[in-house]
Design a protein around this motif. Sequence first.
Motif, PDB file in Angstrom:
ATOM      1  N   ASN A  17       0.588  -1.217   0.178  1.00 26.80           N
ATOM      2  CA  ASN A  17       0.284  -0.075  -0.131  1.00 26.80           C
ATOM      3  C   ASN A  17       0.953   1.334   0.062  1.00 26.80           C
ATOM      4  O   ASN A  17       0.388   2.464  -0.573  1.00 26.80           O
ATOM      5  CB  ASN A  17      -0.823   0.183   0.915  1.00 26.80           C
ATOM      6  CG  ASN A  17      -2.329  -1.375   1.204  1.00 26.80           C
ATOM      7  OD1 ASN A  17      -2.665  -0.951   0.179  1.00 26.80           O
ATOM      8  ND2 ASN A  17      -2.196  -2.152   1.601  1.00 26.80           N
ATOM      9  N   SER A  18       2.252   1.369   0.446  1.00 23.53           N
ATOM     10  CA  SER A  18       3.194   2.627   0.742  1.00 23.53           C
ATOM     11  C   SER A  18       3.136   2.723  -1.364  1.00 23.53           C
ATOM     12  O   SER A  18       3.458   3.763  -1.019  1.00 23.53           O
ATOM     13  CB  SER A  18       4.097   2.389   1.564  1.00 23.53           C
ATOM     14  OG  SER A  18       5.077   1.393   0.967  1.00 23.53           O
ATOM     15  N   LEU A  19       3.552   1.249  -1.876  1.00 20.62           N
ATOM     16  CA  LEU A  19       4.123   1.591  -3.174  1.00 20.62           C
ATOM     17  C   LEU A  19       2.828   2.168  -3.811  1.00 20.62           C
ATOM     18  O   LEU A  19       2.990   2.842  -4.040  1.00 20.62           O
ATOM     19  CB  LEU A  19       5.107   0.293  -3.619  1.00 20.62           C
ATOM     20  CG  LEU A  19       5.849   0.312  -2.619  1.00 20.62           C
ATOM     21  CD1 LEU A  19       6.709  -1.036  -3.772  1.00 20.62           C
ATOM     22  CD2 LEU A  19       6.875   1.568  -3.731  1.00 20.62           C
ATOM     23  N   LYS A  20       1.829   1.593  -4.000  1.00 18.58           N
ATOM     24  CA  LYS A  20       0.276   2.156  -4.411  1.00 18.58           C
ATOM     25  C   LYS A  20       0.460   3.212  -4.139  1.00 18.58           C
ATOM     26  O   LYS A  20      -0.098   4.296  -5.735  1.00 18.58           O
ATOM     27  CB  LYS A  20      -0.652   0.884  -4.294  1.00 18.58           C
ATOM     28  CG  LYS A  20      -0.614  -0.958  -4.719  1.00 18.58           C
ATOM     29  CD  LYS A  20      -2.378  -1.064  -4.353  1.00 18.58           C
ATOM     30  CE  LYS A  20      -2.321  -2.468  -5.053  1.00 18.58           C
ATOM     31  NZ  LYS A  20      -2.063  -2.643  -6.096  1.00 18.58           N
ATOM     32  N   PHE A  36       0.381  -0.653  -9.407  1.00 19.58           N
ATOM     33  CA  PHE A  36       1.700  -1.240  -8.771  1.00 19.58           C
ATOM     34  C   PHE A  36       2.499  -1.069  -7.569  1.00 19.58           C
ATOM     35  O   PHE A  36       2.098  -0.015  -6.786  1.00 19.58           O
ATOM     36  CB  PHE A  36       3.196  -0.215  -9.767  1.00 19.58           C
ATOM     37  CG  PHE A  36       4.657  -0.339  -8.951  1.00 19.58           C
ATOM     38  CD1 PHE A  36       5.362  -1.557  -9.880  1.00 19.58           C
ATOM     39  CD2 PHE A  36       5.752  -0.048  -8.083  1.00 19.58           C
ATOM     40  CE1 PHE A  36       6.445  -2.039  -9.431  1.00 19.58           C
ATOM     41  CE2 PHE A  36       6.372  -0.437  -7.781  1.00 19.58           C
ATOM     42  CZ  PHE A  36       6.666  -1.228  -8.068  1.00 19.58           C
ATOM     43  N   PRO A  37       2.543  -1.859  -6.956  1.00 22.07           N
ATOM     44  CA  PRO A  37       2.702  -3.507  -7.234  1.00 22.07           C
ATOM     45  C   PRO A  37       1.467  -4.198  -7.442  1.00 22.07           C
ATOM     46  O   PRO A  37      -0.307  -3.504  -6.662  1.00 22.07           O
ATOM     47  CB  PRO A  37       3.096  -3.823  -6.409  1.00 22.07           C
ATOM     48  CG  PRO A  37       3.042  -3.094  -5.065  1.00 22.07           C
ATOM     49  CD  PRO A  37       2.481  -1.801  -5.243  1.00 22.07           C
ATOM     50  N   GLY A 139      12.053   0.380  -6.963  1.00 25.46           N
ATOM     51  CA  GLY A 139      11.698   1.415  -6.151  1.00 25.46           C
ATOM     52  C   GLY A 139      10.648   2.803  -7.003  1.00 25.46           C
ATOM     53  O   GLY A 139       9.789   2.345  -8.069  1.00 25.46           O
ATOM     54  N   ALA A 140      10.939   3.865  -6.771  1.00 24.09           N
ATOM     55  CA  ALA A 140       9.788   4.722  -7.238  1.00 24.09           C
ATOM     56  C   ALA A 140      11.285   5.803  -7.464  1.00 24.09           C
ATOM     57  O   ALA A 140      12.187   5.896  -6.736  1.00 24.09           O
ATOM     58  CB  ALA A 140       9.107   5.453  -6.109  1.00 24.09           C
ATOM     59  N   GLY A 159       6.620  11.110 -11.371  1.00 26.17           N
ATOM     60  CA  GLY A 159       7.243   9.727 -10.499  1.00 26.17           C
ATOM     61  C   GLY A 159       6.549   8.945 -11.085  1.00 26.17           C
ATOM     62  O   GLY A 159       5.159   8.506 -11.611  1.00 26.17           O
ATOM     63  N   GLY A 160       7.666   7.915 -10.659  1.00 24.08           N
ATOM     64  CA  GLY A 160       6.932   6.348 -11.452  1.00 24.08           C
ATOM     65  C   GLY A 160       8.168   5.547 -10.577  1.00 24.08           C
ATOM     66  O   GLY A 160       9.085   5.111 -10.083  1.00 24.08           O
TER      67      GLY A 160
END
Length: 298
Positions: A17-20, A36-37, A139-140, A159-160
């Motif tokens: 969830n932190s990445l999403k 992602f992811p 990563g981001a 970002g992405g």
Amino acid sequence: MIVSNAFSAALMAAMVNSLKYSVRAERPDGSTRNSFPSGHAATAFMAASILHKEFGHRSPWFSVGGGYVAAAATGITRQLNNRHWMSDIMVGAGIGILSVELGYLFADLIYRERGIADIGSFPDFDRFRRPSFLSLHAGATTALGSYTVLSGREVRFAGGPTVGVLGAWFATPYVGVGGRLAVGSMRLAIDSEAQNESQYGASVAVGPCFSYPLTARCAVGSHLSGGYEYFKRMRSSFGDLGDRGGVSIGTGVSVTCVATTGFGVRFSVDYDLVSPVLRGSEEWLHKLTVGMEVCTLF
């Protein structure tokens, strides 16, 4: 087992969830920006890894024939349903497996010899071993600042996601040489107008690496690198961007934690200065990448 699985589920949910909701990558079907992811892949591979931990010693059919086949099918069908990119599936699978390794490690550190089954003695780690590794990176990435392209128009990056493979061989516990192969994308806006397409790129770099062991299980590191980066052509509302390559110079810092013999996790922050790769711009690109890696240590 309950404590191990609770740790695993909590870690998996936190990482996914932190990445999403920080990367905000758009799904292939264009429905939302939380691709992602893959949470489905992370959950499926977490369950398969738990099955392997609990029953894999009895027969590989529990792990391979049951858990990982079902997990792989989950990831494949998510892509066939046009809900995820391949990078989403791969990183989700890695997060699922990593969360179980860390969950069982944390539970073992709490209970040690007090569990129902004998977990064995904890291995003695050599603090001054050579920290050579091969890792899968997720990563981001974003480009700092703004850039002038297409006859004076301003581009800003939001970002992405970035995925890649990294490795390093150390001749001593402190100095080695390493390399990186990565692909990724960044969302952007031109004159404050968000674009439907993302800017895709690929990079390769090599250079010296440095490491210092803080404890037997933890080391800090840094690197210097030089390489090449290519940006794919992107069609924007105002014209084409990318389709150019250039040299890159980079540095970064990292923290590597050893979970078990031959396995660890690595957290990194990298900065890369890339020669002009946006069509219509002569400005060097300033890239910042925050990432996490699953490492095989050797």
